[in-house]
Design an enzyme around this catalytic site. Structure first.
Site, mmCIF file in Angstrom:
data_model
loop_
_atom_site.group_PDB
_atom_site.id
_atom_site.type_symbol
_atom_site.label_atom_id
_atom_site.label_comp_id
_atom_site.label_asym_id
_atom_site.label_seq_id
_atom_site.Cartn_x
_atom_site.Cartn_y
_atom_site.Cartn_z
ATOM 1 N N ARG A 154 66.195 15.549 53.517
ATOM 2 C CA ARG A 154 66.236 17.007 53.748
ATOM 3 C C ARG A 154 64.882 17.645 53.444
ATOM 4 O O ARG A 154 64.805 18.769 52.965
ATOM 5 C CB ARG A 154 67.341 17.670 52.914
ATOM 6 C CG ARG A 154 68.732 17.116 53.171
ATOM 7 C CD ARG A 154 69.236 17.397 54.587
ATOM 8 N NE ARG A 154 70.477 16.678 54.828
ATOM 9 C CZ ARG A 154 70.540 15.457 55.356
ATOM 10 N NH1 ARG A 154 69.435 14.831 55.729
ATOM 11 N NH2 ARG A 154 71.692 14.870 55.546
ATOM 12 N N SER A 224 77.141 21.741 54.677
ATOM 13 C CA SER A 224 77.112 21.045 53.376
ATOM 14 C C SER A 224 76.230 21.819 52.409
ATOM 15 O O SER A 224 75.080 22.103 52.716
ATOM 16 C CB SER A 224 76.548 19.632 53.544
ATOM 17 O OG SER A 224 77.368 18.887 54.401
ATOM 18 N N GLU A 320 71.463 21.777 49.237
ATOM 19 C CA GLU A 320 70.840 21.497 50.529
ATOM 20 C C GLU A 320 70.582 22.818 51.252
ATOM 21 O O GLU A 320 69.632 22.969 52.002
ATOM 22 C CB GLU A 320 71.792 20.619 51.360
ATOM 23 C CG GLU A 320 71.287 20.275 52.724
ATOM 24 C CD GLU A 320 72.213 19.318 53.463
ATOM 25 O OE1 GLU A 320 72.384 19.500 54.674
ATOM 26 O OE2 GLU A 320 72.758 18.400 52.838
#
Length: 336
Positions: A154, A224, A320
């Site tokens: 990420r 998420s 995230e």
């Protein structure tokens, strides 16, 4: 503060100005017209983003569209407008019998966010298909092409060196004609690699995601919320003694990736609610706007989850989701 910022959390957050652009020229114009020192930020769908307060400047909504497909002997080469919806691109390639993106079906957001976040799911990350990213450099009005995104989990150079004063306008993808299915995660393991097709993987990923993940149009969410934490093998082995069914994903350098959703679930937090924000009943990794939540409700819930998991497992969860304040991005780990 009078224009609502589009966001998939369905929060009431506002900016001084919200401008939708469809061309690089329009984007440059909005930038030039921006009053001195006013903060400015570009978004796609406003997914994977939590505005913690109203934004004190201009939000640019990127709707630069377009898809060009060319081919060489070994690859399909795609040039995609940053404002295209990611899932529409995946579905389009599958319909045209161009494999490679099937594991990344139904990830919310626009194509321009894919390299920034190095999006990933079911064993495939964006970097696997990345060719180049075209950025508009505001200072010069030039388009620069970046071929090495310095991708991590990420993470990318677009969050670092190119975070400010640049905007992603086009993304280049390179999909090999020699297709190898990635069947390492979850129910995809049940497929036979010899007979599986890209469409079968695409359909299965869509089915799994739809069964677990709420549609933001129905129940506001940002996707998420937490990254899957990576811990050293010593801690993972200690946890496995206590929780033998704990899912683990060995990485390089004696590191083990754990499933954040599983950890949250083990803390009994599915359905847990603070204010109008709640942990989703089907997937503990997703926080939802259940009842007119405020950004503060979401932040308080995220903080509670992080503290609870740390207490029970000695594992740090890191969001995230990107947190945005009045003038730009906030360091989430310091904020929480």
């Amino acid at each position: 503060m009078n224009q609502k910022i589009p966001n998939t959390f369905a929060l009431d957050v506002y900016a001084k100005q919200v401008e939708t652009i469809t061309t690089v020229e329009q984007l440059m114009q909005v930038w030039k017209n921006n009053p001195n020192n006013q903060p400015i930020m570009m978004i796609g769908q406003g997914s994977n983003t939590l505005f913690t307060e109203n934004f004190a400047g201009t939000i640019i909504v990127n709707r630069i569209k377009g898809l060009t497909i060319t081919e060489s002997a070994t690859h399909w080469h795609l040039k995609v407008g940053a404002g295209e919806y990611w899932h529409d691109l995946v579905a389009n390639t599958i319909n045209q019998n161009i494999p490679g993106l099937e594991n990344l079906a139904l990830i919310p957001g626009c194509v321009g966010s894919a390299p920034i976040q190095n999006i990933g799911a079911y064993g495939v990350e964006f970097q696997k298909v990345a060719d180049y990213v075209e950025l508009l450099e505001f200072a010069t009005g030039e388009i620069i092409t970046v071929t090495d995104g310095h991708y991590g989990y990420r993470e990318s150079i677009f969050k670092q060196k190119y975070a400010d004063d640049y905007a992603v306008v086009y993304v280049g993808l390179k999909l090999p004609k020699q297709w190898d299915p990635v069947l390492t995660y979850g129910e995809l393991r049940n497929f036979d690699p010899k007979t599986v097709t890209p469409k079968m993987i695409f359909d299965k990923v869509c089915e799994i995601r739809r069964s677990k993940l709420p549609d933001p149009k129905v129940l506001g969410n940002g996707g998420s919320f937490f990254k899957n934490p990576v811990v050293d093998k010593k801690l993972a082995d200690k946890l496995l003694e206590k929780y033998p069914s704990m899912p683990i994903y060995p990485q390089i350098d004696n590191q083990i990736k754990l499933a954040a959703g599983w950890l949250i679930d083990q803390c009994g937090l599915k359905g847990y609610q603070i204010g109008g924000a709640a942990v989703h009943q089907q997937q503990a990794l997703v926080l939802v706007n259940k009842d007119n939540a405020t950004a503060q409700d979401v932040v308080a819930l995220a903080r509670y989850i992080k503290d609870t998991v740390l207490q029970k497992f000695s594992v740090h969860l890191s969001p995230e989701i990107r947190f945005m304040g009045a003038t730009g991005e906030i360091d989430v780990d310091k904020f929480l």
